[in-house]
Write an enzyme that holds these catalytic residues in place. Structure first.
Site, PDB file in Angstrom:
ATOM      1  N   HIS A 268       0.878  -1.183   0.000  1.00 20.68           N
ATOM      2  CA  HIS A 268       0.000   0.000   0.000  1.00 20.68           C
ATOM      3  C   HIS A 268       0.911   1.228   0.000  1.00 20.68           C
ATOM      4  CE1 HIS A 268      -3.352   2.520   0.620  1.00 20.68           C
ATOM      5  NE2 HIS A 268      -3.792   2.124   1.805  1.00 20.68           N
ATOM      6  N   HIS A 307      -2.366  -2.470 -10.049  1.00 19.05           N
ATOM      7  CA  HIS A 307      -3.300  -1.884  -9.078  1.00 19.05           C
ATOM      8  C   HIS A 307      -4.538  -2.751  -9.020  1.00 19.05           C
ATOM      9  CE1 HIS A 307      -5.761   1.126  -7.062  1.00 19.05           C
ATOM     10  NE2 HIS A 307      -4.618   1.658  -6.701  1.00 19.05           N
ATOM     11  N   ASP A 363       2.662   5.337  -7.172  1.00 18.08           N
ATOM     12  CA  ASP A 363       3.926   5.232  -6.436  1.00 18.08           C
ATOM     13  C   ASP A 363       5.146   5.119  -7.332  1.00 18.08           C
ATOM     14  OD1 ASP A 363       2.918   5.307  -3.816  1.00 18.08           O
ATOM     15  OD2 ASP A 363       2.059   3.339  -4.169  1.00 18.08           O
TER      16      ASP A 363
END
Ligand SMILES: CC(C)(COP(=O)(O)OP(=O)(O)OC[C@H]1O[C@@H](n2cnc3c(N)ncnc32)[C@H](O)[C@@H]1OP(=O)(O)O)[C@@H](O)C(=O)NCCC(=O)NCCS
Length: 429
Positions: A268, A307, A363
């Site tokens: 996460h 994802h 990210d």
């Protein structure tokens, strides 16, 4: 208007059931009536990791993962990133509408007036070991806030909720910055209420002996945009933790400590830290094909790719990629960017990634920006915890006000041993 229904024929009993369909869902509880006998518990769904279960109805954030769309309260993330500020987006997420000038001024004033933390919280943070991970410090300190603000237990009182909302949004940067200063052995810097939310955070992080810290306006803006992008992401792991813990009616600080803990994990909020470690392992652009080969052989993951919801380019990653250029103009180019770009180029052409719809997520590039700005990797999850404070509170409040919600308590499929008699230790084999 005719209600849409789903017809189910139970081959075991020959019975037929009509289940209403609303908002593209059937109610899991409607399956309970499907039984073979009166003492049968009834049919359940099995959905590990909630891959296909809506646990709530929400009006906050919309994501279309296939199309790569993210909207807060209807507004596309790209427009908010370009035109808005983090505090304005915070207001939007919490109250559903963009603020008028008067509403915004009052809101910003209230947040600004709550940035200080109690001196005993500072002492509590001082007690951590010199090399404590700042995220561990952050999680513990958020939990500890509940002992300072006992009025927060009054969760059904809107005024109390509003107060905790100001406190949490205002104090998160202060606590995050204190955790950082502790980890580098520097004195804590108190908030400067003459600065904007983001500029004040940077001052608390990096001010030395100067009277007022002068942050680069480009970097202030960039951090503000990063905060906007991370402010909410509907029912992700940490927001679900916030709702799940909050559903027991505990105070918001305790619930938020749990949400932040969920965010700490490498799958996460810890992912951008992993991206940088991965780029270090890859080392040079030339070694990218060999690394991709290893990933395809199951020897590791391409961190920052893939994802649960986005099966397309994460819209936040697009904004961040553009932002990176602006940041690098000020800070100098992060040499790892070339490796990242090459990884992305090769992966987006490779059948393995194409077939699985694996695209860069938020990210993939954010870590490069954070590093170029001067943040050590340990601070990444801490940074990533500040903006979703807004989303967590919005989700928590929506859950509390939703008459259909109760304490979260999933079912299980029990596959363990049947009943058996206790055996004393001397007789065990
Ligand atoms: C985000 C993530 C946890 C989503 O996981 P998920 O929805 O459970 O997807 P799955 O793990 O079922 O992945 C589906 C397939 O893609 C593969 N896959 C997923 N992410 C991958 C990655 N980053 N690198 C290589 N392969 C990946 C899986 O191995 C699986 O392959 P298989 O069908 O051959 O078994 C996952 O993509 C991941 O771990 N990414 C890296 C961590 C990361 O960047 N997290 C930040 C999210 S914002």
């Amino acid at each position: 208007m005719a209600t849409q229904t789903l017809s189910i024929l139970d081959n075991r009993t020959g019975k037929k059931y009509e289940l209403p369909i609303a908002d593209g869902t059937i109610k899991a509880m409607d399956l309970r009536q499907i039984k073979v006998a009166d003492d049968d518990f009834g049919l359940m769904t099995y959905d590990p990791a909630f891959m296909n279960t809506a646990s709530c109805k929400s009006k906050i954030t919309f994501i279309d993962g296939d199309k790569g769309i993210l909207r807060y309260r209807g507004y596309p993330i790209e427009q908010l990133a370009e035109k808005s500020t983090f505090l304005e987006v915070a207001y939007l997420l919490l109250y559903g509408e963009l603020p008028t000038k008067a509403q915004y001024d009052e809101w910003a004033e209230n947040i600004t007036m709550h940035t200080l933390i109690h001196e005993n919280i500072k002492k509590l943070m001082d007690a951590f070991h010199y090399d404590a991970h700042p995220m561990g410090m952050l999680i513990s300190t958020i939990g500890a806030l509940s002992t300072f603000y006992t009025d927060a237990k009054d969760i059904h009182n809107p005024e109390s909720r509003k107060k905790q909302t100001y406190r949490l949004i205002a104090k998160m940067p202060t606590i995050a910055a204190f955790a950082y200063r502790h980890s580098v052995g520097r004195p804590y810097v108190y908030p400067d209420n003459n600065l904007s939310y983001t500029a004040n955070f940077m001052s608390m992080l990096w001010k030395m002996t100067e009277l007022q810290f002068q942050a680069s306006p480009v970097l202030v803006k960039a951090l503000d945009v990063l905060f906007i992008l991370h402010a909410d992401h509907e029912q992700n792991c940490s927001a679900s933790a916030m709702r799940g813990i909050g559903s027991s009616h505990v105070d918001p600080y305790s619930a938020m400590a749990g949400a932040a803990a969920a965010l700490y994990g490498p799958l996460h909020g810890g992912a951008n830290e992993e991206v940088l470690r991965m780029l270090d392992i890859v080392g040079t652009k030339e070694k990218v094909p060999a690394f991709i080969k290893d990933v395809k052989e199951g020897k590791g993951k391409l961190m920052g790719f893939g994802h649960r919801v986005y099966k397309n380019y994460d819209p936040r990653a697009k904004v961040i990629k553009t932002l990176a250029d602006e940041v690098f103009e000020v800070t100098g180019r992060n040499p790892k960017l070339d490796i990242a770009l090459e990884l992305e180029r090769i992966a987006l052409e490779d059948e393995y990634f194409v077939k699985r719809k694996l695209y860069p997520n938020v990210d993939f590039y954010s870590g490069l920006i954070y590093q170029a700005m001067g943040f050590p990797v340990e601070m990444f999850p801490v940074l990533f915890s500040i903006p979703p404070t807004v989303g967590w509170i919005a989700q928590w409040e929506e859950m509390l006000l939703d008459g259909e919600q109760k304490i979260a308590r999933p079912r299980q499929v029990f596959l363990g041993s049947g009943s058996r008699d206790y055996v004393v230790m001397s007789k065990r084999k």
